[in-house]
Design a protein around this motif. Structure first.
Motif, PDB file in Angstrom:
ATOM      1  N   CYS A 270       0.449  10.744  -9.794  1.00 55.50           N
ATOM      2  CA  CYS A 270      -0.369   9.946 -10.615  1.00 55.50           C
ATOM      3  C   CYS A 270      -0.723   8.742  -9.764  1.00 55.50           C
ATOM      4  CB  CYS A 270       0.834   9.359 -11.731  1.00 55.50           C
ATOM      5  SG  CYS A 270       1.236  10.747 -12.924  1.00 55.50           S
ATOM      6  N   SER A 271      -1.804   7.958 -10.215  1.00 54.07           N
ATOM      7  CA  SER A 271      -2.346   6.858  -9.860  1.00 54.07           C
ATOM      8  C   SER A 271      -1.537   5.982 -10.244  1.00 54.07           C
ATOM      9  CB  SER A 271      -3.571   6.726  -9.908  1.00 54.07           C
ATOM     10  OG  SER A 271      -3.967   6.688 -11.230  1.00 54.07           O
ATOM     11  N   SER A 272      -1.447   4.677  -9.632  1.00 61.09           N
ATOM     12  CA  SER A 272      -0.556   3.420 -10.212  1.00 61.09           C
ATOM     13  C   SER A 272      -1.108   2.264  -9.575  1.00 61.09           C
ATOM     14  CB  SER A 272       0.813   3.597  -9.761  1.00 61.09           C
ATOM     15  OG  SER A 272       1.156   3.648  -8.435  1.00 61.09           O
ATOM     16  N   VAL A 273      -0.744   0.931  -9.997  1.00 56.85           N
ATOM     17  CA  VAL A 273      -1.085  -0.227  -9.491  1.00 56.85           C
ATOM     18  C   VAL A 273       0.332  -0.943  -9.466  1.00 56.85           C
ATOM     19  CG1 VAL A 273      -3.396  -0.459 -10.457  1.00 56.85           C
ATOM     20  CG2 VAL A 273      -1.576  -1.257 -12.025  1.00 56.85           C
TER      21      VAL A 273
ATOM     22  N   THR B 156      -1.264   4.630 -14.083  1.00 56.81           N
ATOM     23  CA  THR B 156      -2.754   4.368 -14.621  1.00 56.81           C
ATOM     24  C   THR B 156      -3.162   5.642 -14.879  1.00 56.81           C
ATOM     25  OG1 THR B 156      -3.511   3.774 -12.139  1.00 56.81           O
ATOM     26  CG2 THR B 156      -2.920   1.846 -13.435  1.00 56.81           C
TER      27      THR B 156
ATOM     28  N   GLU C 276       1.618   8.290  -5.807  1.00 62.26           N
ATOM     29  CA  GLU C 276       0.635   9.367  -5.672  1.00 62.26           C
ATOM     30  C   GLU C 276       0.955  10.748  -5.126  1.00 62.26           C
ATOM     31  OE1 GLU C 276      -2.846  11.382  -6.732  1.00 62.26           O
ATOM     32  OE2 GLU C 276      -2.592   9.313  -7.105  1.00 62.26           O
TER      33      GLU C 276
ATOM     34  N   ASP D 163       0.954  -1.194  -0.030  1.00 62.56           N
ATOM     35  CA  ASP D 163       0.097   0.198  -0.089  1.00 62.56           C
ATOM     36  C   ASP D 163       0.841   1.225  -0.058  1.00 62.56           C
ATOM     37  OD1 ASP D 163      -2.357  -1.631   0.151  1.00 62.56           O
ATOM     38  OD2 ASP D 163      -2.090  -1.519   2.301  1.00 62.56           O
TER      39      ASP D 163
ATOM     40  N   GLY E 246      -3.372  10.316 -14.055  1.00 63.10           N
ATOM     41  CA  GLY E 246      -2.940  11.355 -13.545  1.00 63.10           C
ATOM     42  C   GLY E 246      -2.024  12.368 -14.402  1.00 63.10           C
TER      43      GLY E 246
ATOM     44  N   THR F  78       2.023   2.612  -3.646  1.00 62.78           N
ATOM     45  CA  THR F  78       1.124   3.271  -4.385  1.00 62.78           C
ATOM     46  C   THR F  78       0.773   4.708  -3.858  1.00 62.78           C
ATOM     47  OG1 THR F  78      -0.724   2.119  -3.468  1.00 62.78           O
ATOM     48  CG2 THR F  78       0.083   1.280  -5.698  1.00 62.78           C
ATOM     49  N   ARG F  79       0.851   4.762  -2.529  1.00 60.62           N
ATOM     50  CA  ARG F  79       0.634   6.199  -1.574  1.00 60.62           C
ATOM     51  C   ARG F  79       1.787   7.108  -2.079  1.00 60.62           C
ATOM     52  NH1 ARG F  79       3.095   7.937   2.238  1.00 60.62           N
ATOM     53  NH2 ARG F  79       3.788   5.948   3.105  1.00 60.62           N
TER      54      ARG F  79
END
Length: 156
Positions: A59-62, A97, A54, A47, A99, A50-51
């Protein structure tokens, strides 16, 4: 002795790696690193990565997969707090993914850029880049690389 657990994103796309330009709040300079950072108390590194992406890039990510773990001791003479320090980094292959890149608000990341992999060697950079890219390229079954030395353009 001090200790830090960190999670790092290795985002490689089309022969480029996503790097973040770190600016030291203590005025020690600027260098490139991977998006990522300290895992908070009771936070899962999965977790945290990805935090951190961001927070630092906008940007968002996986997470696509775990790449490996690096444990490094930093001597008291080289550490920022003057005591022996252990840094454990958990490295993940991460995909952006959405942003748009922006500086970290009230943070230490001034910019994020896609950098051609061959250009990385000429940058003033954190050793976490070498470890993360090394894990992504070599894909060792153990999730561990031989120690990477610092010096020259590579720093802790």
């Amino acid at each position: 002795m001090s200790f830090r657990l960190a999670a790092y994103a290795v985002c490689i796309d089309d022969g480029r790696v996503l790097l973040a330009r770190y600016v030291s709040p203590a005025g020690e300079g600027t260098w490139w690193t991977l998006p990522g950072g300290r895992v908070e108390h009771a936070e899962d590194p999965y977790d945290a990565v990805t935090r951190e992406v961001e927070e630092e890039t906008g940007c968002s990510s996986v997470v696509e997969r775990l790449l490996g773990v690096d444990s490094r001791l930093i001597s008291a003479a080289e550490s920022t707090n003057g005591v022996l320090h252990q840094n454990v980094g958990v490295f993940y292959a991460v995909r952006i993914t959405g942003g748009e890149f922006r500086p970290e608000p009230n943070g230490e990341t001034a910019e994020s850029v896609w950098t051609p992999l061959p250009d990385v060697a000429g940058l003033s950079r954190s050793v976490v880049i070498d470890v993360g890219v090394g894990l992504a390229v070599a894909a060792p079954g153990t999730g561990h690389l031989p120690s990477i030395a610092v010096g020259g353009l590579v720093r802790h």
